[in-house]
Design a protein around this motif. Structure first.
Motif, PDB file in Angstrom:
ATOM      1  N   THR A  15       0.379  -1.109   0.086  1.00  0.00           N
ATOM      2  CA  THR A  15      -0.626   0.033   0.377  1.00  0.00           C
ATOM      3  C   THR A  15       0.520   1.436   0.156  1.00  0.00           C
ATOM      4  N   ASP A  16       0.687   2.095  -0.652  1.00  0.00           N
ATOM      5  CA  ASP A  16       1.400   3.204  -0.114  1.00  0.00           C
ATOM      6  C   ASP A  16       2.581   3.568  -2.105  1.00  0.00           C
ATOM      7  N   ASP A  17       2.926   4.503  -1.753  1.00  0.00           N
ATOM      8  CA  ASP A  17       3.944   4.993  -2.652  1.00  0.00           C
ATOM      9  C   ASP A  17       5.172   5.832  -2.276  1.00  0.00           C
ATOM     10  N   ASP A  18       5.770   6.134  -0.999  1.00  0.00           N
ATOM     11  CA  ASP A  18       5.903   7.288  -0.314  1.00  0.00           C
ATOM     12  C   ASP A  18       7.268   7.891   0.263  1.00  0.00           C
ATOM     13  N   TYR A  19       7.974   8.108   0.779  1.00  0.00           N
ATOM     14  CA  TYR A  19       9.090   8.793   1.023  1.00  0.00           C
ATOM     15  C   TYR A  19       9.560   8.113   1.935  1.00  0.00           C
ATOM     16  N   GLN A  32       9.190   6.123  -4.018  1.00  0.00           N
ATOM     17  CA  GLN A  32       8.176   5.185  -4.671  1.00  0.00           C
ATOM     18  C   GLN A  32       7.645   5.613  -6.437  1.00  0.00           C
ATOM     19  N   THR A  33       6.687   6.444  -6.540  1.00  0.00           N
ATOM     20  CA  THR A  33       6.362   7.182  -7.569  1.00  0.00           C
ATOM     21  C   THR A  33       6.710   8.423  -7.677  1.00  0.00           C
ATOM     22  N   GLU A  34       6.749   8.843  -8.958  1.00  0.00           N
ATOM     23  CA  GLU A  34       6.670  10.558  -9.204  1.00  0.00           C
ATOM     24  C   GLU A  34       5.162  11.286  -9.293  1.00  0.00           C
ATOM     25  N   ASN A  70      16.386   7.461 -12.077  1.00  0.00           N
ATOM     26  CA  ASN A  70      15.657   7.829 -11.550  1.00  0.00           C
ATOM     27  C   ASN A  70      14.172   6.579 -11.574  1.00  0.00           C
ATOM     28  N   VAL A  71      14.754   5.950 -10.533  1.00  0.00           N
ATOM     29  CA  VAL A  71      13.370   4.519 -10.162  1.00  0.00           C
ATOM     30  C   VAL A  71      13.345   4.559  -8.937  1.00  0.00           C
ATOM     31  N   GLY A  72      12.481   3.796  -8.582  1.00  0.00           N
ATOM     32  CA  GLY A  72      11.611   3.723  -7.164  1.00  0.00           C
ATOM     33  C   GLY A  72      12.335   2.377  -6.587  1.00  0.00           C
ATOM     34  N   TRP A  73      12.096   3.754  -5.483  1.00  0.00           N
ATOM     35  CA  TRP A  73      11.436   1.714  -4.189  1.00  0.00           C
ATOM     36  C   TRP A  73      10.808   0.340  -4.464  1.00  0.00           C
ATOM     37  N   LYS A  74      11.328  -0.668  -4.820  1.00  0.00           N
ATOM     38  CA  LYS A  74      10.168  -1.623  -5.096  1.00  0.00           C
ATOM     39  C   LYS A  74       9.278  -2.328  -3.796  1.00  0.00           C
TER      40      LYS A  74
END
Length: 250
Positions: free
Chosen positions: A79-83, A103-105, A160-164
C-alpha cells in the motif's frame, strides 16, 4: 573492548542504540495527516514506523563528527508509494541532511504554499530551513529539487527509479564533516543499485543520526549500525586532485 566499541575514543558511545530517541514532527500544524508512530526493537538497532503520517524523524541523541552509518530499510506493505529514508548531521529541526526515496512520481496534494513535485529517484538533500517545521518545509521536502531558503538537492540518482515493495535495501553512508565529504551507496542484496559518488558540502558540520518518513506506513529500518570515523577516504583525495586540476585549467 575496542573491537566491539563503535566509538573507542568516546566514553559515552559504545554500541549502536536508538532506544533513546527524539521525535521531530516536520509539519506540526493542521491535520493533513497524523504524526508518525515509532516502535524501537532489537535493543535499539531496529525502528518501525507504522502510520501513513506527516513528515517526521526519529533522531538518536548521540552527536557525531565523522561517522559511518548503515542500515537496511524495507517497506513491508504494497500500500502506498511515498518517502522513506534516513538523516545525518542533524543539528535541529531546521538543519540536517536527509537521504530519501520515493516509489513513484507525484505532485503533493497540498498546493499551498507552492506546488511540490516528487520524483522517484533516491535523493540526498541539505535542509537549512528559514521557516522551520511547517508547510513550507513540508512541501520543500516533498519536492525533488532546490527550494530557496529551505532545501538544497545535493544529488539525485540519474536512473530515476523508485523503491520496490517488500524489498530490503542496505545503505552505507560515509560523512566526514571536517572536509565536507559525503558518499551514499545503496545495495539490493549484493548488487550496488545507487552510488552518489563523492559529494562535498559543509552546511552541517556533523550532528545526530536518525530515520525519516513522509506519508509512508510500515517502514522497517533494521541492522542499524554507526561507527565514529574521521579518516578521510581515498576517493576524496582523488576527487580533490581532479577538482583542483579543473580549477587551474579553467
Amino acid at each position: 573492548m575496542d573491537l566491539i566499541d563503535v566509538c573507542p575514543e568516546s566514553a559515552e558511545v559504545t554500541l549502536t542504540d536508538f532506544r533513546a530517541y527524539q521525535t521531530v514532527i516536520l509539519d506540526p500544524e493542521g491535520d493533513a495527516q497524523i504524526d508518525p508512530n515509532w516502535v524501537v526493537l532489537n535493543q535499539g538497532m531496529e525502528i518501525v514506523q507504522t502510520m501513513n503520517s506527516d513528515p517526521g524523524l526519529a533522531v538518536g541523541y548521540t552527536a557525531f563528527n565523522g561517522v559511518d552509518f548503515e542500515g537496511t530499510f524495507h517497506v513491508n506493505t504494497v500500500t502506498d508509494d511515498d518517502y522513506a529514508g534516513f538523516i545525518f548531521g542533524y543539528q535541529d529541526s531546521s538543519s540536517f541532511y536527509v537521504v530519501m526515496w520515493k516509489q513513484t512520481e507525484q505532485t503533493y496534494w497540498q498546493s499551498v504554499p507552492f506546488r511540490a513535485m516528487a520524483q522517484p529517484a533516491l535523493q540526498l538533500k541539505a535542509v537549512k530551513s528559514r521557516t522551520g517545521p511547517g508547510e513550507f518545509l513540508r512541501n520543500a521536502l516533498w519536492h525533488s529539487g532546490d527550494t530557496a531558503g529551505e532545501v538544497t538537492l545535493l544529488w539525485k540518482d540519474p536512473r530515476n527509479v523508485g523503491w520496490k515493495d517488500k524489498t530490503s535495501y542496505r545503505w552505507q553512508l560515509s560523512h566526514r564533516p571536517q572536509v565536507g565529504y559525503i558518499r551514499v551507496r545503496l545495495y539490493e542484496g549484493m548488487d550496488l543499485v545507487a552510488d552518489s559518488g563523492v559529494v562535498t558540502d559543509t552546511t552541517m558540520r556533523g550532528g545526530r543520526l536518525g530515520v525519516f518518513c513522509f506519508s509512508q506506513e510500515n517502514i522497517i529500518w533494521s541492522n542499524l549500525r554507526y561507527r565514529c570515523n574521521d579518516t578521510v577516504p581515498e576517493d576524496f583525495k582523488t576527487h580533490r586532485k581532479q577538482f583542483l586540476h579543473i580549477q587551474t585549467n579553467s
